[in-house]
Structure formats: C-alpha cells, structure tokens
Design a protein around this motif. Structure first.
Motif, PDB file in Angstrom:
ATOM      1  N   PHE A 177      19.231  -4.901  38.977  1.00  4.32           N
ATOM      2  CA  PHE A 177      19.821  -4.513  40.455  1.00  4.32           C
ATOM      3  C   PHE A 177      20.913  -3.277  39.838  1.00  4.32           C
ATOM      4  N   PHE A 227      28.669  -4.938  37.735  1.00 10.69           N
ATOM      5  CA  PHE A 227      29.134  -5.852  39.090  1.00 10.69           C
ATOM      6  C   PHE A 227      30.090  -6.841  38.573  1.00 10.69           C
ATOM      7  N   LEU A 232      29.576  -7.280  45.338  1.00 12.85           N
ATOM      8  CA  LEU A 232      28.071  -7.873  45.592  1.00 12.85           C
ATOM      9  C   LEU A 232      28.141  -8.711  46.892  1.00 12.85           C
TER      10      LEU A 232
END
Ligand code: TYD
Length: 413
Positions: A177, A227, A232
C-alpha cells in the motif's frame, strides 16, 4: 522512457501545504544492486526527501520514480527471509480462522504477491488463490510453484482485460500500500475485486515505529507513503469503506495489519479505538514530532560515522550483515563505503556477487564461522531481524565477534 517526476500535492487530500521533514540526498534506487561489469556505468540517482502534509498528516515522498522503471526487475524475495515466512504462516491461519473457515469455497487475491509465499499458506488451508505481481521474474517463480499469478500492475483495465470476474472473500496486500502512487485508483480496484461483505486486509510499516525507533532507512523511492491511522481512515471514507480493526505486528521494524470493509459491516474493535487514542497521545499529529525526528537522524549519522572510524583505527575488520534495501539507504546517507566495510553478507542468492547501489560494496553468501575472527564487527544492516540473526550467529559472537546495530542509537552487542 520518463523515469522521474515531482509532485506538489498530497497523495490523499491534494493539499499543497507540504513541509519538508528530512532530506536524505540524491540516492540510487535502494534495490538496484549492480553487476561487476556495470560498476563503471552511469548510475541513476534521484532525490530522496520526506514531506509531511500539514492538512491530513500523510508523511510521503513527492519525488516519484516511475514504477515501470522501479519494479521492472526486482530482487526482493519474500522467501529469502525465514522470519517473514513464519509470519506468513501465522498470518494465513489467523485470517482463515477468523474470516474464511465458514465459507464454502473461499478465494483470496493478493496484490503484490511476490514469490507466492503467503498465498502458498492460504492454499495449504484449502483456499483458492490468485496473485497479482508486477515483477515478471518473480511472478514466474510463483507460477512455477503452482501459485497462479498475473504479472501486472493493478489497475481497472487489467481487471477487465484479465476478466477477473471471480470476486474474493479477502484481498490482501502486504507491504504494498505504501508503494502505490495512485491510491484512489488502487482502492477502486480493491472494490472491484472484493465480494459483497468482503474484507481488504493490508500490512504497512507503522509510522510511529519509524519515528520512535528512528527507522529513517526504511525511507526509499519504492515507499511513497508512511502511514498512521488518520490519513488511512480519511482515504477509506472516500470509498464508503471503513477501517474496523488493526493489529500491531513485529515484522519490518513494526507494522500494522489493517482490516477494511464496507461501512457498518463489522463492529469497530477495541484495538482500533485504543490505537487511535495512542496516536494522539504520542503526538503523531504534531509537526514538532517530525522536527525532532529529523534532528535525531542527523545526529545518528554523525555518531555512526564516528564509531566506524574509531573501529577502523583500532584495526578491526568491519563487514555488513544483510543487504536489505534499507541498508543501502543507510550506507548512502551516512557515506559508508569500502573505506569501512570489506563486504556484505546476505542470504539472498539473487544478490550474491552483486555490488550495492551507490556505495559499491560486494554482497557475498554466508561466510563460514571459521573465517570469522574476534577482530570482526558486523554492521547489522538487516536490523529488523536482530533477534533471529543474533541467535543464528552465536558462534561468531562466542569467538568475540560483535554486532553494531545502527538504529535508533548505534550500539555494540
Ligand atoms: P528485509 O528487511 O526483508 O527487506 P528490505 O529490503 O525491504 O529492507 O531484507 C532483509 C535482508 O537481509 C534480505 O536481503 C535477506 C537478508 N537476511 C540475511 O542475510 N540473513 C538473515 O538471517 C536474514 C533474516 C535476512
């Protein structure tokens, strides 16, 4: 072929209010190991800079190396690191027991499935599997061991072209991701691949671990986003999805496994609520946390250089242990080359005999313990496997060999 471009807006919220946090200089691609005959050739180098979005707090790279150039031939093999294989075994059985056991013919798709190591575990549990992996050399390895794998970057066209009509109960993406430039297109694809009430499970290195343990060397051109939960959640919300659970993992220096589904399908877990609170308390949404991080990284560089110079003066033999991508970032940023390290040991057959990008240190296969003497110091570049490696190398340590662990503060063990 274009190789590089610079973005000027946040990957998630499009804000242009971006603050430069850390400049790691111009660096070669961290996985671009070099053959001996190519050592004299021109080496591509690109700026490596970390920016913080002051609006949604996504920490990110804006200097983007084009993915066709970055991933066309890939040397990272999941199966080369045993601890990761153990992690995958546990991972597959946890997901299976929690979400798939009751389903008649469960189907799992993995994006960025590498050599099929995780899907192999799902298959063993009786699950149908499909991998999507852009690196052709690695996708072939997966197909060769019976894990059906399409060699493509994920996008909506590819889904159509390959008639990927069978929907998955679970889509997994491990350590992928953060590599995606167009997160919105990626999320559209995930929605297309998932069954009704299906779950998207992904693992990403956790930003709080990066900051806390000073894992600055995990910043490289492949990793575009770093992240924490808030950005997110914002992204998922745009797609009518929500994070309903999160579980911390030890791998890659500290990772979070994030569970996402259509809104209101699952109850929000206690673990998630607690992590949200913890992030606030930690100060991950305060700019001064990042300023301090940046100062600490600079200090680490000078401490490490001082220590290595001192060992060299004392006549010690220093070598690198592990040739991970992150090791190359550390070596290039701290300017640690053959003036300090004689060679680097690594277990990945594909890397043997090659030279590290930028610093041009040769990677070798395991050296027998007889050859290792008490005068030796191993700079632990694969610091994420400290525990396993120290256990494995107790002979070396018994003979007086020492490990120099570079982060968060260089220390000898
Ligand atoms: P890893 O940390 O998985 O990846 P990244 O490249 O994303 O930073 O890489 C670990 C490297 O260390 C990999 O090249 C294999 C190597 N390694 C060893 O040489 N010996 C070991 O005992 C272990 C666990 C890994």
């Amino acid at each position: 072929m274009r190789k590089y471009h610079k973005k000027n807006e946040c990957r998630i919220c499009s804000s242009q209010d971006l603050k430069l946090i850390l400049d790691l200089g111009k660096q070669p691609l961290a996985n671009a190991f070099i053959k001996k005959e190519n050592l004299q050739k021109y080496e591509n180098k690109f700026p490596l800079r970390l920016y913080l979005c002051k609006n949604c707090f996504l920490l990110q790279l804006l200097d983007i190396v084009d993915k066709e150039f970055l991933f066309k031939e890939y040397l990272y093999l999941t199966s080369a690191s045993k601890p990761i294989l153990n992690h995958f075994q546990k991972y597959a059985s946890e997901i299976y027991n929690e979400f798939l056991k009751e389903i008649k013919k469960p189907f799992v798709i993995e994006i960025g499935s590498n050599d099929g190591s995780l899907l192999k575990e799902f298959k063993k549990l009786g699950t149908d599997v499909l991998g999507i992996e852009p690196a052709k050399n690695i996708a072939k390895m997966a197909n060769d061991i019976g894990i059906p794998t399409k060699s493509n970057f994920l996008n909506q066209n590819i889904i159509k072209k390959n008639s990927l009509e069978k929907k998955a109960s679970i889509v997994v993406a491990n350590n992928v991701f953060g590599h995606i430039e167009d997160l919105k297109e990626f999320m559209k694809c995930i929605k297309l691949l998932l069954k009704n009430k299906g779950i998207f499970v992904f693992e990403v290195p956790y930003l709080i671990d990066l900051i806390q343990k000073l894992e600055f060397d995990t910043v490289y051109h492949e990793h575009l986003s770093y992240f924490s939960l808030r950005p997110l959640m914002k992204l998922m919300n745009e797609f009518n999805l929500e994070i309903f659970d999160v579980k911390k993992q030890k791998v890659h220096g500290g990772t979070i496994r994030v569970f996402v589904a259509e809104k209101d399908n699952f109850e929000i877990t206690k673990d998630l609520k607690e992590l949200i609170k913890y992030e606030e308390k930690f100060g991950i949404y305060k700019i001064k946390t990042y300023e301090k991080f940046s100062d600490n990284v600079k200090q680490l560089r000078s401490e490490l250089q001082d220590k290595l110079s001192k060992f060299k003066k004392e006549g010690k033999i220093i070598f690198g242990y592990g040739a991970p991508a992150k090791g190359n970032v550390l070596l290039n940023y701290c300017k640690i080359g053959t003036q300090f390290l004689d060679y680097i040991l690594d277990t990945t057959p594909l890397k043997h005999g090659l030279y590290t990008p930028g610093m041009h240190i040769q990677v070798r296969s395991d050296i027998t313990h007889q050859e290792l003497s008490s005068q030796q110091i191993a700079l632990l570049l694969a610091w994420n496997y400290e525990e396993e490696i120290i256990k494995k190398e107790n002979e070396f340590m018994k003979k007086g060999g020492k490990f120099l662990v570079p982060i968060p503060i260089p220390r000898l063990i």
